[in-house]
Design a protein around this motif. Structure first.
Motif, PDB file in Angstrom:
ATOM      1  N   TYR A   1      42.191  65.958  46.728  1.00 39.13           N
ATOM      2  CA  TYR A   1      43.647  65.756  46.647  1.00 39.13           C
ATOM      3  C   TYR A   1      44.105  64.531  47.437  1.00 39.13           C
ATOM      4  CZ  TYR A   1      43.505  70.465  44.713  1.00 39.13           C
ATOM      5  OH  TYR A   1      43.205  71.562  43.938  1.00 39.13           O
ATOM      6  N   PHE A   2      43.189  63.635  47.734  1.00 38.90           N
ATOM      7  CA  PHE A   2      43.527  62.491  48.587  1.00 38.90           C
ATOM      8  C   PHE A   2      44.589  61.601  47.951  1.00 38.90           C
ATOM      9  CE2 PHE A   2      43.069  58.184  50.184  1.00 38.90           C
ATOM     10  CZ  PHE A   2      43.031  58.378  51.562  1.00 38.90           C
ATOM     11  N   ALA A   3      44.411  61.220  46.691  1.00 39.04           N
ATOM     12  CA  ALA A   3      45.357  60.292  46.061  1.00 39.04           C
ATOM     13  C   ALA A   3      46.744  60.906  45.961  1.00 39.04           C
ATOM     14  CB  ALA A   3      44.853  59.885  44.675  1.00 39.04           C
ATOM     15  N   ALA A   4      46.819  62.184  45.589  1.00 36.65           N
ATOM     16  CA  ALA A   4      48.120  62.844  45.486  1.00 36.65           C
ATOM     17  C   ALA A   4      48.772  62.957  46.863  1.00 36.65           C
ATOM     18  CB  ALA A   4      47.962  64.215  44.848  1.00 36.65           C
ATOM     19  N   CYS A   5      47.988  63.340  47.861  1.00 31.76           N
ATOM     20  CA  CYS A   5      48.531  63.442  49.222  1.00 31.76           C
ATOM     21  C   CYS A   5      49.030  62.088  49.719  1.00 31.76           C
ATOM     22  CB  CYS A   5      47.476  63.980  50.181  1.00 31.76           C
ATOM     23  SG  CYS A   5      47.102  65.727  50.024  1.00 31.76           S
ATOM     24  N   ARG A   6      48.260  61.042  49.459  1.00 32.88           N
ATOM     25  CA  ARG A   6      48.650  59.729  49.951  1.00 32.88           C
ATOM     26  C   ARG A   6      49.928  59.245  49.276  1.00 32.88           C
ATOM     27  NH1 ARG A   6      45.962  56.266  53.163  1.00 32.88           N
ATOM     28  NH2 ARG A   6      45.416  58.276  54.100  1.00 32.88           N
ATOM     29  N   ASP A   7      50.079  59.535  47.982  1.00 35.03           N
ATOM     30  CA  ASP A   7      51.311  59.173  47.285  1.00 35.03           C
ATOM     31  C   ASP A   7      52.513  59.894  47.885  1.00 35.03           C
ATOM     32  OD1 ASP A   7      53.371  59.919  44.932  1.00 35.03           O
ATOM     33  OD2 ASP A   7      52.467  57.971  44.482  1.00 35.03           O
ATOM     34  N   VAL A   8      52.355  61.186  48.117  1.00 36.88           N
ATOM     35  CA  VAL A   8      53.434  61.970  48.728  1.00 36.88           C
ATOM     36  C   VAL A   8      53.738  61.447  50.126  1.00 36.88           C
ATOM     37  CG1 VAL A   8      54.062  64.260  49.588  1.00 36.88           C
ATOM     38  CG2 VAL A   8      52.964  64.032  47.360  1.00 36.88           C
ATOM     39  N   ALA A   9      52.692  61.176  50.891  1.00 37.03           N
ATOM     40  CA  ALA A   9      52.873  60.686  52.256  1.00 37.03           C
ATOM     41  C   ALA A   9      53.601  59.359  52.290  1.00 37.03           C
ATOM     42  CB  ALA A   9      51.512  60.556  52.942  1.00 37.03           C
ATOM     43  N   ASP A  10      53.201  58.439  51.446  1.00 40.39           N
ATOM     44  CA  ASP A  10      53.828  57.117  51.435  1.00 40.39           C
ATOM     45  C   ASP A  10      55.321  57.223  51.174  1.00 40.39           C
ATOM     46  OD1 ASP A  10      51.394  55.940  51.952  1.00 40.39           O
ATOM     47  OD2 ASP A  10      51.036  55.292  49.885  1.00 40.39           O
ATOM     48  N   ARG A  11      55.691  58.054  50.195  1.00 43.51           N
ATOM     49  CA  ARG A  11      57.120  58.201  49.877  1.00 43.51           C
ATOM     50  C   ARG A  11      57.871  58.913  50.994  1.00 43.51           C
ATOM     51  NH1 ARG A  11      57.548  61.587  45.615  1.00 43.51           N
ATOM     52  NH2 ARG A  11      55.333  61.897  45.230  1.00 43.51           N
ATOM     53  N   LEU A  12      57.254  59.946  51.554  1.00 49.70           N
ATOM     54  CA  LEU A  12      57.914  60.705  52.615  1.00 49.70           C
ATOM     55  C   LEU A  12      58.114  59.859  53.868  1.00 49.70           C
ATOM     56  CD1 LEU A  12      58.959  63.482  53.596  1.00 49.70           C
ATOM     57  CD2 LEU A  12      56.625  63.953  54.370  1.00 49.70           C
ATOM     58  N   TYR A  13      57.096  59.126  54.280  1.00 47.53           N
ATOM     59  CA  TYR A  13      57.220  58.324  55.492  1.00 47.53           C
ATOM     60  C   TYR A  13      58.222  57.185  55.303  1.00 47.53           C
ATOM     61  CZ  TYR A  13      52.918  60.788  56.863  1.00 47.53           C
ATOM     62  OH  TYR A  13      51.975  61.742  57.178  1.00 47.53           O
ATOM     63  N   LYS A  14      58.263  56.632  54.105  1.00 48.68           N
ATOM     64  CA  LYS A  14      59.226  55.567  53.831  1.00 48.68           C
ATOM     65  C   LYS A  14      60.650  56.112  53.857  1.00 48.68           C
ATOM     66  CE  LYS A  14      60.459  52.014  50.419  1.00 48.68           C
ATOM     67  NZ  LYS A  14      60.110  51.402  49.098  1.00 48.68           N
ATOM     68  N   GLU A  15      60.867  57.267  53.254  1.00 46.83           N
ATOM     69  CA  GLU A  15      62.214  57.836  53.179  1.00 46.83           C
ATOM     70  C   GLU A  15      62.737  58.249  54.545  1.00 46.83           C
ATOM     71  OE1 GLU A  15      61.860  61.038  50.424  1.00 46.83           O
ATOM     72  OE2 GLU A  15      61.795  59.733  48.657  1.00 46.83           O
ATOM     73  N   THR A  16      61.865  58.802  55.371  1.00 47.46           N
ATOM     74  CA  THR A  16      62.312  59.324  56.666  1.00 47.46           C
ATOM     75  C   THR A  16      62.263  58.291  57.780  1.00 47.46           C
ATOM     76  OG1 THR A  16      60.083  60.094  57.231  1.00 47.46           O
ATOM     77  CG2 THR A  16      61.529  61.643  56.052  1.00 47.46           C
ATOM     78  N   GLY A  17      61.501  57.204  57.571  1.00 46.70           N
ATOM     79  CA  GLY A  17      61.312  56.242  58.643  1.00 46.70           C
ATOM     80  C   GLY A  17      60.422  56.777  59.749  1.00 46.70           C
ATOM     81  N   LEU A  18      59.695  57.853  59.458  1.00 42.42           N
ATOM     82  CA  LEU A  18      58.798  58.474  60.430  1.00 42.42           C
ATOM     83  C   LEU A  18      57.378  58.433  59.899  1.00 42.42           C
ATOM     84  CD1 LEU A  18      60.972  61.620  61.228  1.00 42.42           C
ATOM     85  CD2 LEU A  18      60.658  59.643  62.717  1.00 42.42           C
ATOM     86  N   GLY A  19      56.418  58.234  60.793  1.00 39.13           N
ATOM     87  CA  GLY A  19      55.021  58.213  60.405  1.00 39.13           C
ATOM     88  C   GLY A  19      54.216  59.216  61.205  1.00 39.13           C
ATOM     89  N   PRO A  20      52.931  59.309  60.952  1.00 35.31           N
ATOM     90  CA  PRO A  20      52.089  60.295  61.629  1.00 35.31           C
ATOM     91  C   PRO A  20      52.181  60.259  63.151  1.00 35.31           C
ATOM     92  CG  PRO A  20      50.897  59.316  59.805  1.00 35.31           C
ATOM     93  CD  PRO A  20      52.179  58.546  59.927  1.00 35.31           C
ATOM     94  N   ASP A  21      52.266  59.072  63.728  1.00 33.73           N
ATOM     95  CA  ASP A  21      52.303  58.970  65.189  1.00 33.73           C
ATOM     96  C   ASP A  21      53.598  59.500  65.788  1.00 33.73           C
ATOM     97  OD1 ASP A  21      49.797  57.852  65.185  1.00 33.73           O
ATOM     98  OD2 ASP A  21      50.512  55.782  65.306  1.00 33.73           O
ATOM     99  N   GLN A  22      54.602  59.723  64.950  1.00 32.07           N
ATOM    100  CA  GLN A  22      55.885  60.230  65.442  1.00 32.07           C
ATOM    101  C   GLN A  22      56.069  61.720  65.175  1.00 32.07           C
ATOM    102  OE1 GLN A  22      57.460  56.896  63.086  1.00 32.07           O
ATOM    103  NE2 GLN A  22      58.976  56.652  64.711  1.00 32.07           N
ATOM    104  N   ILE A  23      55.001  62.381  64.731  1.00 29.47           N
ATOM    105  CA  ILE A  23      55.055  63.813  64.464  1.00 29.47           C
ATOM    106  C   ILE A  23      54.596  64.570  65.711  1.00 29.47           C
ATOM    107  CG2 ILE A  23      54.145  65.684  63.040  1.00 29.47           C
ATOM    108  CD1 ILE A  23      56.072  63.724  61.600  1.00 29.47           C
ATOM    109  N   ASP A  24      55.424  65.489  66.184  1.00 25.00           N
ATOM    110  CA  ASP A  24      55.112  66.246  67.397  1.00 25.00           C
ATOM    111  C   ASP A  24      54.283  67.490  67.127  1.00 25.00           C
ATOM    112  OD1 ASP A  24      56.616  64.479  68.992  1.00 25.00           O
ATOM    113  OD2 ASP A  24      58.465  65.572  68.555  1.00 25.00           O
ATOM    114  N   CYS A  25      54.356  68.006  65.910  1.00 22.42           N
ATOM    115  CA  CYS A  25      53.702  69.270  65.595  1.00 22.42           C
ATOM    116  C   CYS A  25      53.436  69.316  64.096  1.00 22.42           C
ATOM    117  CB  CYS A  25      54.609  70.430  66.029  1.00 22.42           C
ATOM    118  SG  CYS A  25      53.972  72.078  65.696  1.00 22.42           S
TER     119      CYS A  25
END
Length: 376
Positions: free
Chosen positions: A252-276
């Motif tokens: 599920y890597f490609a699907a996850c990466r697509d979702v991640a790219d859109r989510l991080y762009k929309e929120t302005g938040l990335g993995p390093d800014q996730i507390d939990c």
């Protein structure tokens, strides 16, 4: 979907530990759901008559409405009883509120899987095993086991690579009074756990248990007058990867990466800014696939990344702080949403993540979903 004007304002769940103590073949999933919904309503200070939207998973809205006395909601919908629906249900609730189809949406899930003897495998001709029953492939666990075999071969993964995940879930569950399993385990106990579908052991599998979960979704404007501080849905995204089997050649890597790219762009938040992190873990290899797909860990290296303390309760990115599906309960992702809210409110007791301001929910499955939650 940008959903910054939508929030979760109330949560409720069963005491999974108490329910697990004794099987009860007469246990009613609608009664459990009603109890969880009552707790969620009390949590935010609303009454049942404030609900005008009802989303049910593994339940029928007609029966649910009758049980709780909800006669005329503006919007109702049933979703299939699969774990991927936990993320989808929140996305639908957000869309319903944003579209003005309902103002206060109750999302409810319940199961009595343990009491009625569900196995989540072994049945003939299910939707993902219709072509494979003759070969003995009758469970999702067997499919995930095959994916994990491939992953291990590709990346040189040792036999005990899942042990830190199992140990972490049990450590967190031991600090959760509602968790089914409240005893820590060590590496030796993990390795001694019997195989179910090799290389997956019993301790790599989700629990089969009874229980219910509910959460209340409404607009941030409306939420300001409620009992507790609202938990905002900063953003949510999804993508399906559909076929006749519960397998994905790239995990599920490609699907996850697509979702991640859109989510991080929309929120302005990335993995390093996730507390939990709350990661859907029907089987523990899924956590590795998810962490890599959502760019928390390098591709092919999540098994090393989880072994260095990063995911521990006092680490930089705590994971499945309630105990997850192998320790707290298998509420098919719904209880992970409740845990996200409790962490952000500072209500998680002995498992509380210090200074928790952002939580990411992730599900790698035939429908990949992810949300980022924040609190003001």
């Amino acid at each position: 979907m940008i959903a910054k004007d939508v929030a979760i304002v109330g949560v409720g769940s069963s005491n999974f530990h108490e329910l697990y103590a004794e099987k009860d073949a007469s246990r009613d999933p609608y009664g459990l759901a009603a109890d969880a919904l009552r707790e969620a309503l009390d949590d935010c200070g609303l009454g049942k008559n404030d609900i005008d939207g009802l989303l049910c998973t593994n339940l029928k809205y007609g029966r649910m409405g009758d049980v709780i006395g909800l006669r005329n909601p503006k919007f109702v919908h049933d979703l299939e009883g699969t774990g991927r629906m936990s993320g989808v249900s929140l996305q639908e609730a957000c869309a319903v509120v944003q579209a003005g189809l309902a103002d206060v949406v109750a999302v409810v899930y319940a199961t009595v899987g343990r009491s009625v003897g569900m196995k989540y495998g072994g049945e003939d001709g299910g939707p993902t095993t219709a072509y494979d029953t003759m070969y003995g492939m009758t469970s999702t666990g067997a499919y995930v086991s095959l994916m994990y075999q491939r992953y291990r071969k590709m990346y040189g993964v040792p036999e005990d690579a899942l042990a830190p995940l199992a140990i972490n879930n049990r450590y967190n569950g031991a600090r959760n009074p509602r968790a089914v399993f409240q005893r820590e385990i060590d590496h030796a106990e993990y390795i001694g756990s019997r195989f179910i579908a090799e290389p997956l052991r019993k301790l790599d599998y989700c629990i089969i248990n009874d229980g219910a979960v509910a959460f209340i979704v409404t607009s941030v404007d409306r939420a300001r007058s409620m009992r507790k501080k609202p938990v905002r849905i900063a953003g949510t995204a999804g993508m399906a990867e559909l076929n006749n089997h519960y397998t994905s050649p790239d995990f599920y890597f490609a699907a996850c990466r697509d979702v991640a790219d859109r989510l991080y762009k929309e929120t302005g938040l990335g993995p390093d800014q996730i507390d939990c992190m709350q990661v859907y873990d029907n089987f523990l290899p899924t956590i590795l696939f998810t962490l890599e797909g959502f760019d928390h860990a390098p591709k092919g290296s999540a098994w090393e990344w989880v072994a260095d303390g990063t995911i521990n309760l006092n680490g930089s990115r705590p994971l499945n702080t309630s105990g997850g599906h192998t320790s707290e309960s298998y509420m098919q992702g719904f209880a992970l949403h409740v845990e996200a809210v409790r962490q952000l409110r500072g209500e998680a007791g002995d498992r509380q993540v210090r200074g928790c301001r952002t939580v990411q929910y992730m599900c790698a499955s035939p429908i990949v979903t992810s949300h980022i939650f924040t609190i003001d």
